[in-house]
Design a protein around this motif. Sequence first.
Motif, short mmCIF file in Angstrom:
data_model
loop_
_atom_site.label_atom_id
_atom_site.label_comp_id
_atom_site.label_asym_id
_atom_site.label_seq_id
_atom_site.Cartn_x
_atom_site.Cartn_y
_atom_site.Cartn_z
N LEU A 243 32.07 45.34 33.07
CA LEU A 243 33.13 45.54 34.00
C LEU A 243 33.99 43.89 33.35
O LEU A 243 33.52 43.37 34.03
N ARG A 244 35.61 44.13 32.97
CA ARG A 244 36.34 43.08 32.54
C ARG A 244 37.44 42.65 34.05
O ARG A 244 37.30 44.16 33.84
N VAL A 245 37.36 41.32 34.44
CA VAL A 245 38.05 41.82 35.69
C VAL A 245 39.05 41.48 35.19
O VAL A 245 39.92 40.06 34.39
N ALA A 246 40.42 42.01 35.41
CA ALA A 246 41.22 42.30 35.03
C ALA A 246 42.64 41.30 36.02
O ALA A 246 43.41 40.28 35.96
N GLU A 247 41.73 41.45 36.58
CA GLU A 247 42.85 40.52 38.21
C GLU A 247 41.75 40.45 39.04
O GLU A 247 41.24 41.06 40.41
N VAL A 248 41.97 39.46 40.26
CA VAL A 248 41.37 39.13 41.73
C VAL A 248 42.58 38.97 42.28
O VAL A 248 43.12 38.28 42.13
N GLY A 258 34.33 33.76 43.93
CA GLY A 258 34.60 32.69 42.89
C GLY A 258 34.29 33.58 41.71
O GLY A 258 34.78 32.74 40.68
N VAL A 259 34.80 34.52 42.28
CA VAL A 259 34.89 35.60 40.26
C VAL A 259 36.37 34.94 40.01
O VAL A 259 37.60 35.12 41.08
N ARG A 260 36.03 35.21 39.20
CA ARG A 260 37.61 34.81 37.86
C ARG A 260 38.17 36.00 37.44
O ARG A 260 37.06 36.36 36.68
N ARG A 261 39.04 35.56 37.08
CA ARG A 261 40.05 36.90 35.83
C ARG A 261 38.94 36.70 34.89
O ARG A 261 38.86 35.74 34.51
N GLY A 262 38.76 37.59 34.24
CA GLY A 262 37.82 37.63 32.90
C GLY A 262 36.73 37.27 32.67
O GLY A 262 36.08 37.58 31.84
N ASP A 263 36.02 37.07 33.66
CA ASP A 263 34.67 37.40 33.94
C ASP A 263 34.43 38.99 33.74
O ASP A 263 35.15 39.72 33.83
N LEU A 264 33.16 38.53 32.88
CA LEU A 264 32.60 40.26 33.04
C LEU A 264 31.40 40.74 34.02
O LEU A 264 30.34 39.77 33.71
#
Length: 317
Positions: A243-248, A258-264
């Motif tokens: 899952l690619r993070v589109a928004e936090v 500490g999860v960031r946008r763009g993390d996989l």
Amino acid sequence: MVPEPIDSQEPLDAYSTVVSTVARELTPRVAAVRIRHRGREGSGSAVAFTGDGYLLTNAHVVGGARSGQVTFADGTATSFTVVGSDRLSDLALVRADGTTLEPATLGDSDTLVVGQLVVAVGNPLGLAGSVTAGVVSALGRSLPTRDGDAVQIIEDIIQTDAALNPGNSGGALADSRGRVIGINTAVAGVGLGLAVPINTTTLRIIGALMRDGRVRRAYLGLVTNPVPVPAGLRERTGQDQALRVAEVMQGSPAERAGVRRGDLVLTAAGRPVTVAQSLQRLMFAEAIGRPLQITVLRNGAMVDVIAEPTELSNQAR
């Protein structure tokens, strides 16, 4: 030339035999629902869930009502009370008064394949006991739902071309053995019907409704999209999708962790994460306030973060 009369004893073809058998099995177990709330009337269908009066329907069918009336295939009518409703899954549980209806058999939507025969039983446009048939047109569709400001995506929605009309909502979608594998929820267009799946996740939701009258959910605060795992990493992990993070969400447990946008996102609680439901399966009451380890790929490196989900409220997005 006058056509030969049809022999009424001629056996049905295989397709007709399956559909008619499922119809005979399920029709007595699907009731018509009528609601009157704040001067407005609504209708739909409900499926017998237990032998002591519990029926399963859609949350949007009962709306804000606390009671209503169900009518069964034999014409018997009785009142019901709403046991619990969960708008974020569009499922509701009601209990009919003084009835011991034989329950429908539940199946597992995770075993479905595209092209498989399905039969819908419900009460469209007030026409009780209506039966239509079609196939599973697609699996894994998504349906956005909302409860106040809280938004969730119902994953693994079943798409079917079995004809559905207003009033089918809350009715049964069954496989060729008469097992209910979905609760019809929406008509998205001609030949395009949608059903909430019956699987392990929805059974947990139904259990919570029966036990507590509501579903407590954990909130992480991520918006994600499934994407293929890079080839090199796929060989190391054996995982095809993540899952690619589109928004936090601002101020969310994911942001604090500490999860960031763009993390996989690769794993959560040690389990591979491949679709949005992989995370949603973890977001129930027992996850609230407990450390949740999440492994992400960031700039080519594996990073572990620890989040503590909070309870989802109407203010959470």
